[in-house]
Design a protein around this motif. Structure first.
Motif, mmCIF file in Angstrom:
data_model
loop_
_atom_site.group_PDB
_atom_site.id
_atom_site.type_symbol
_atom_site.label_atom_id
_atom_site.label_comp_id
_atom_site.label_asym_id
_atom_site.label_seq_id
_atom_site.Cartn_x
_atom_site.Cartn_y
_atom_site.Cartn_z
ATOM 1 N N TYR A 10 0.810 -1.231 0.000
ATOM 2 C CA TYR A 10 0.000 0.000 0.000
ATOM 3 C C TYR A 10 0.842 1.281 0.000
ATOM 4 O O TYR A 10 0.437 2.307 -0.544
ATOM 5 C CB TYR A 10 -0.935 0.013 1.207
ATOM 6 N N PHE A 11 2.034 1.250 0.640
ATOM 7 C CA PHE A 11 2.780 2.495 0.843
ATOM 8 C C PHE A 11 4.049 2.637 -0.008
ATOM 9 O O PHE A 11 4.510 3.757 -0.219
ATOM 10 C CB PHE A 11 3.151 2.647 2.322
ATOM 11 N N LEU A 12 4.642 1.547 -0.434
ATOM 12 C CA LEU A 12 5.852 1.637 -1.242
ATOM 13 C C LEU A 12 5.500 1.686 -2.722
ATOM 14 O O LEU A 12 4.556 1.002 -3.167
ATOM 15 C CB LEU A 12 6.787 0.460 -0.948
ATOM 16 N N PRO A 13 6.260 2.428 -3.533
ATOM 17 C CA PRO A 13 7.425 3.250 -3.123
ATOM 18 C C PRO A 13 7.064 4.697 -2.837
ATOM 19 O O PRO A 13 7.925 5.511 -2.539
ATOM 20 C CB PRO A 13 8.329 3.152 -4.355
ATOM 21 N N ASP A 14 5.762 5.066 -2.950
ATOM 22 C CA ASP A 14 5.381 6.478 -2.863
ATOM 23 C C ASP A 14 5.459 7.037 -1.448
ATOM 24 O O ASP A 14 5.861 8.185 -1.244
ATOM 25 C CB ASP A 14 3.963 6.680 -3.424
ATOM 26 N N ASN A 15 5.032 6.262 -0.456
ATOM 27 C CA ASN A 15 4.955 6.779 0.918
ATOM 28 C C ASN A 15 5.905 5.993 1.832
ATOM 29 O O ASN A 15 5.483 5.169 2.656
ATOM 30 C CB ASN A 15 3.522 6.689 1.448
ATOM 31 N N ILE A 16 7.183 6.219 1.664
ATOM 32 C CA ILE A 16 8.189 5.500 2.455
ATOM 33 C C ILE A 16 8.058 5.824 3.937
ATOM 34 O O ILE A 16 8.193 4.958 4.805
ATOM 35 C CB ILE A 16 9.605 5.853 1.953
#
Length: 338
Positions: A34-40
């Motif tokens: 859900y979070f990688l790679p945009d919301n590290i």
């Protein structure tokens, strides 16, 4: 705690690790998706990462750090883990509030620390199952070994007395020597073959005492004042620890007949009332044998008292009374069914 087998413990440990790794791994993969790679930043401050770090710290603490002997190295590891948790708490606060405040950082840190301790306790509990089971097994083995040691202490004393009697008969060239040897052989067979179980039937113990008395009557003569009376029905199926009763009988003959045959007596009575066994042994005491009084406190009675404490801690009572002319011991035991 119920004793578990080694296989059961290993199964529990494997299931625990498989379940824990599966849980942490599933959440890591799901969060990364859900979070990688945009919301590290969201990924590294997610619950999945927090749980993973807490589990890793607990695992390293339990399986490695505590095994280190150097206090300095242990301290370094603990400080390192605290720094990691503080950094994780600070990063999470910054992600949520976009600012650093001591109070919130401290709250997150204590939460992570508590979670790490919880996982540590889980590791400890699962691995202590094996330790507790080994302790229970060792305790049981020590208990059995102590019982066997106390039981075996009876045999040499009895055999010493029996062979002394046999020696006396052989000096007289008595025709009863062969009968004596036969009875002694029967008793030794019981001592070696029949008494290995933890408990034996009361009837076998009574037969053993009859054999012993028969041997002593051969030694001292048919008219010797030796009585063994049974009250009530002693054939009821009851279990008793072997060689408890014979100790009192041996001591009675040792101090009642062996000190002075003339006017000496040994009176034995056994009463079985349902599950309650009352066994009393009385023997004569002679004034000119006062030195025997100190010997009466020897290994025989001490051994019996120790065995009773070990085998019947709340179901046996031994009472000893003495006068100038008589020594009497009364033993009361609550017996088990066959």
């Amino acid at each position: 705690m119920a004793q578990l087998s080694t296989k059961t413990i290993q199964t529990i440990q494997h299931l625990f690790y498989v379940g824990l790794v599966s849980f942490i791994g599933y959440h890591l993969v799901k969060t990364a998706y859900y979070f990688l790679p945009d919301n590290i930043l969201f990924f590294f401050t997610s619950d999945a990462i927090e749980n993973f770090i807490c589990v890793l710290i607990a695992f390293i603490l339990y399986h490695y750090v505590l095994q280190i002997e150097s206090l300095w190295k242990k301290t370094v590891y603990v400080v390192f883990f605290i720094v990691i948790l503080v950094a994780l708490a600070s990063l999470k606060e910054y992600r949520i509030y976009n600012i650093h405040r001591f109070e919130k950082t401290y709250d997150y840190f204590t939460s992570f620390l508590g979670r790490s301790l919880l996982f540590y306790l889980l590791f400890y509990f699962v691995h202590q199952l094996e330790t507790l089971t080994k302790y229970k097994t060792l305790e049981k083995e020590l208990h059995l070994a102590k019982k066997q040691l106390l039981r075996n202490q009876l045999h040499p004393h009895f055999l010493f007395n029996a062979f002394n009697s046999l020696y006396s008969l052989s000096l007289k060239n008595s025709h009863e020597t062969s009968e004596y040897i036969l009875k002694l052989s029967s008793m030794m067979r019981y001592m070696t073959d029949e008494s290995h179980p933890e408990k034996v039937s009361l009837s076998k113990e009574i037969d053993f005492i009859h054999q012993y008395i028969a041997i002593e009557k051969i030694r001292f003569g048919k008219d010797a004042n030796i009585l063994f009376t049974l009250a009530n029905d002693t054939s009821e199926p009851r279990l008793i620890e072997p060689f408890l009763l014979i100790t009192l009988v041996e001591n009675a003959f040792k101090h009642g007949f062996y000190t002075n045959v003339k006017n000496a007596y040994v009176h034995i009575a056994l009463v079985l009332d349902n599950h309650e066994l009352l066994f009393s042994v009385a023997n004569s005491v002679f004034k000119k044998q006062h030195f025997q009084e100190t010997q009466r406190k020897g290994k025989g009675l001490d051994n019996l008292k120790n065995r009773l404490k070990l085998l019947y801690p709340k179901n046996a009572w031994l009472t000893i009374s003495k006068t100038e002319t008589e020594f009497k011991a009364e033993l009361k035991i609550v017996l088990d069914d066959v």
